[in-house]
Structures are given as C-alpha cells and as structure tokens.
Design an enzyme around this catalytic site. Structure first.
Site, PDB file in Angstrom:
ATOM      1  N   GLY A 117       0.787  -1.229   0.000  1.00  0.00           N
ATOM      2  CA  GLY A 117       0.000   0.000   0.000  1.00  0.00           C
ATOM      3  C   GLY A 117       0.812   1.267   0.000  1.00  0.00           C
ATOM      4  O   GLY A 117       1.732   1.438  -0.794  1.00  0.00           O
ATOM      5  N   SER A 118       0.494   2.128   0.944  1.00  0.00           N
ATOM      6  CA  SER A 118       0.918   3.521   0.872  1.00  0.00           C
ATOM      7  C   SER A 118       2.426   3.742   0.844  1.00  0.00           C
ATOM      8  O   SER A 118       3.186   3.130   1.594  1.00  0.00           O
ATOM      9  CB  SER A 118       0.355   4.283   2.067  1.00  0.00           C
ATOM     10  OG  SER A 118       0.777   5.618   1.994  1.00  0.00           O
TER      11      SER A 118
END
Lengths: 292, 139
Positions: free
Chosen positions: B61-62
């Site tokens: 993810g991020s």
C-alpha cells in the site's frame, strides 16, 4: 503551509494530487521515480513508463538530482508478468473493479500480474482496480490485456503462468466497519478524473441533491471542468469541490463526522484506520440516491 | 538458529521479534499512537512493534510508509530493526532516514517458523539474524 512554501521555492508544481499522470502524462519507456502507490501502478501499467514504488523522500531526492537508481522496474527483465490473473466476472463496473482489486492485491505477494478479463474494462474501472491492487499489495505494475502497451508481447506466454481466478465472490465488502447514516458523501479516491466528473453528472440526471456530494480532485482537472462549464453545472446540482485535498488523511472524526459514503475501495480500506470513521461503500448511482 | 541476511542499514540489536506473515502498510496498518499493528488480516494484529525486531515479507500500500517509519522513530516507537524478505523501497528509505537497522533477504519459510515473542540478535556487520526459541519475557 511552511512545507508548501519550501516546495514552491524548490520549483515544485503546486498541484497536490495523487493523480499526477493527468497533469503530465508519462511517456512510454520513460524513467520516473514516483511515490503514491496508485500513481506508480498507473504509470507502469497504462503508460509503460518505468518507476519503482518509491517512498516520498526518495521521490523528492530523485527530483533534486534528476536521477534514480537502476534497479527493479527500471530493468526490462523485471517487467515481465509472473502470475496470470483471470477476471471471470460477467460485468465489471467501477465499484466492482474497486472491490476485486483489494482481493487481487492480497493474492499477489510481490508478483507482477498479467490481468485477463472476460469483459472489457473502461478506464474509470481500470483506475479503481489499480488503486485497490496497490492498496493491498506492494505491486507497482500490472499488465492488462488489451490496455497495457506491452500486453501483446506477453499474451501467449502469460497462459503458461501460475493462475488465480477472480469471480463475483471476490467482490466482497468488509462488513464490520460499515455504517448506515452518512454524514459525508464523497467521490474522488484517487482524485476524480474528468471522466469520473462526467459520470457523476450523468448519475445526477439534472436533479439537485439535498445532501452535498463532495468531490476530491486535482486543481488541474477542476480547471478543465470549469472551462467546459461542467464544474458550475455540478455545483448547481449540489456538488462541492475539494481540490488538492485528500479526505482519507483528513481528521474527519475530529470534525464530528462518523459515517462516510464513498465509491472507492481504497478509501474504504484507509478511512477507518486514518480518519477513524465508519464507511459505507456504494456505487456512484447509489451514492447519488443517498444524497437525494 | 542462524539466518544469513543482507544488511542494508547497519547496527547490532537484540530483543523480541514480531513476525507478520502479511505485508504491512505502515500508513494505516500501524497505529501511530501505540505502534500496534491494526491490520485485521495480519497474524500479528494487536502486537506492538516499538523496540521489537520486526520481520515481514515486504510492505504494501501507501508510499507514505517511509514518513510513518520516521514518525515512529521520532516518537520513540520505531522497531529496533526491520528484517524483510524482499527489498522494498518504502521501507529502505524509512530506515535510512531514521537510522533503523535493516536487512533484506530472509527466506520466506522463516515467516512460518519464527514466532512472535522469540528472542533474537541481529548482527548487521556479519549480516546474520540469530533466533532463540525462548521468549524474551519469562512470565
């Protein structure tokens, strides 16, 4: 604001968005050092540009010197698919794409998937699919049949790869963080494109909504929407623009908001954890209905 | 048990390990106030990573993860070392700017055999992770 000032002095383009590819489209084969997982996967998959999934500090440092390291996805042999993902759904709309993307991401374990869909994928669905895949994985690139520039090169060899099959069952909600009475309705995670604004206009059907629909987008897209009269039309129908802003990283709970309706699987994943709110996931059409 | 790893950020640390077989997004999957893993799909859910040797396959993810690692470090809540299976740019940058010892290349099978709570030494100079099958705390 101090940080904004410093960045401006460095010569940074002052458009704070997770969709930089809309402002300046990456070129095929171009070497980039991008942060923002959804933009990275988009640049590699849709444009055939070459970027690893960088953290913010490295992207900034690479920008300062105009160079990045030669490894990972900058090297062609690392850009070949390692897994076949078959989407066996009969219909894929943006909401479904957003949901199955979260499931696909969980299966990937660092691999580069060759994605083969039974039905055609529109560009809004592709954007949602990729953002979700990048949320639950570290995958910085996919190859989508019929869409990615290099897809033809791999279409026959991809059939030999280990395969995972995604069907309707993979489009599942994470039910236990859902809510029913929305305080905030929002679209634009990642930041809404012009196509998404047009879809919103269509969903509104010239009827003004009672509750405002918030749209997170980039300044650049908003400017285009202004220039063609789309922005003012949407505003008249009850849309409020929040350009250059991300609701997911806004302390919504502290602002008294408890339940957010969105059409984004990525936002559904992050909102409870970062903004500490509950989420109701809905298609754009249902979201508009809830605003009536 | 002595496992060969590749040191990226040097250092020598000793302590309890936390193992998540699921990748971690430092933004969202780790609570910034407590350093607890909050990802519902992680086997290490509710475990605190502060001052622990964190073993994970990679991040997910991020890309804000680099900054979150730095924020954890500033709050005194960072892991004492991070060991990953795959090289991960988000983690590498986070560890470099926070001076957190980091190694990559631990074979994936160890994510199943090493349990959270085991005691470990990470020797960055030699590039080895030594695992002892005893819990750090004897209570």
């Amino acid at each position: 604001m101090k940080i904004v000032k410093i960045l401006e002095n460095l010569g940074v383009h002052k458009d704070f968005t997770c969709t930089p590819y809309i402002i300046r489209e990456p070129r095929y084969g171009e070497h980039l050092a991008w942060a923002e997982s959804s933009a990275v996967i988009y640049a590699n998959t849709i444009y055939g540009a070459k970027t690893n999934r960088e953290g913010g500090p490295l992207a900034l440092m690479a920008a300062l010197i105009g160079k990045t390291y030669l490894a990972g996805l900058h090297i062609d042999e690392n850009r070949e698919p390692t897994l076949l993902v078959e989407l066996r759904l009969n219909k894929i709309d943006p909401l479904t794409a957003s949901l199955i993307g979260l499931s696909v991401g969980r299966e990937l374990q660092g691999s580069i998937p060759y994605i083969r869909s039974k039905v055609g994928l529109d560009i809004v669905s592709v954007k949602a699919l990729l953002a979700s895949i990048a949320t639950t994985s570290n995958t910085a690139m996919t190859i989508i049949e019929g869409i990615s520039p290099d897809a033809k090169k791999f279409s026959s060899s991809a059939s030999e790869l280990e395969k995972i099959v995604i069907d309707e069952k993979s489009a599942v909600y994470e039910k236990n963080e859902m809510c029913s009475k929305p305080d905030l309705l929002f679209v634009g995670c990642p930041h809404a494109s012009l196509e998404e604004l047009k879809l919103l206009e269509r969903a509104l059907r010239d009827r003004r909504v009672k509750k405002p629909i918030w749209v997170c987008t980039s300044n650049s897209v908003l400017k285009i929407a202004e220039s063609i009269g789309l922005a003012s039309k949407l505003r008249k129908l009850g849309v409020v623009f929040a350009p250059n802003i991300c609701f997911v990283t806004t302390p919504l709970r502290k602002m008294g908001i408890e339940c957010v309706v969105t059409n984004s699987g990525k936002a559904m994943y992050y909102l409870p954890k970062l903004a500490k709110v509950k989420v109701l996931l809905a298609s754009l059409q249902d979201l508009v209905r809830m605003a009536r | 048990m002595e496992i060969k790893v590749k040191t990226i950020v040097g250092g020598c640390v000793e302590g309890e390990v936390v193992v998540s077989r699921t990748p971690i997004s430092f933004l969202g999957d780790v609570d910034l106030e407590t350093s607890k893993i909050v990802a519902r799909d992680s086997n290490a859910r509710n475990r605190v990573i502060a001052k622990k040797i964190l073993i994970i396959p990679r991040s997910r993810g991020s890309t804000v993860g680099s900054y979150i690692i730095y924020a954890l470090y500033k709050k005194g809540l960072a892991p004492s070392a991070i060991i990953t299976v795959d090289p991960d740019p988000v983690i590498i940058v986070g560890c470099v700017i926070s001076n957190i010892p980091l190694a990559i290349g631990i074979p994936h099978k160890y994510l199943n055999t090493i349990k959270s709570g085991y005691h470990a030494y990470f020797d960055g100079d030699r590039g080895v992770l030594i695992i002892e099958k005893r819990n750090t705390h004897s209570y």
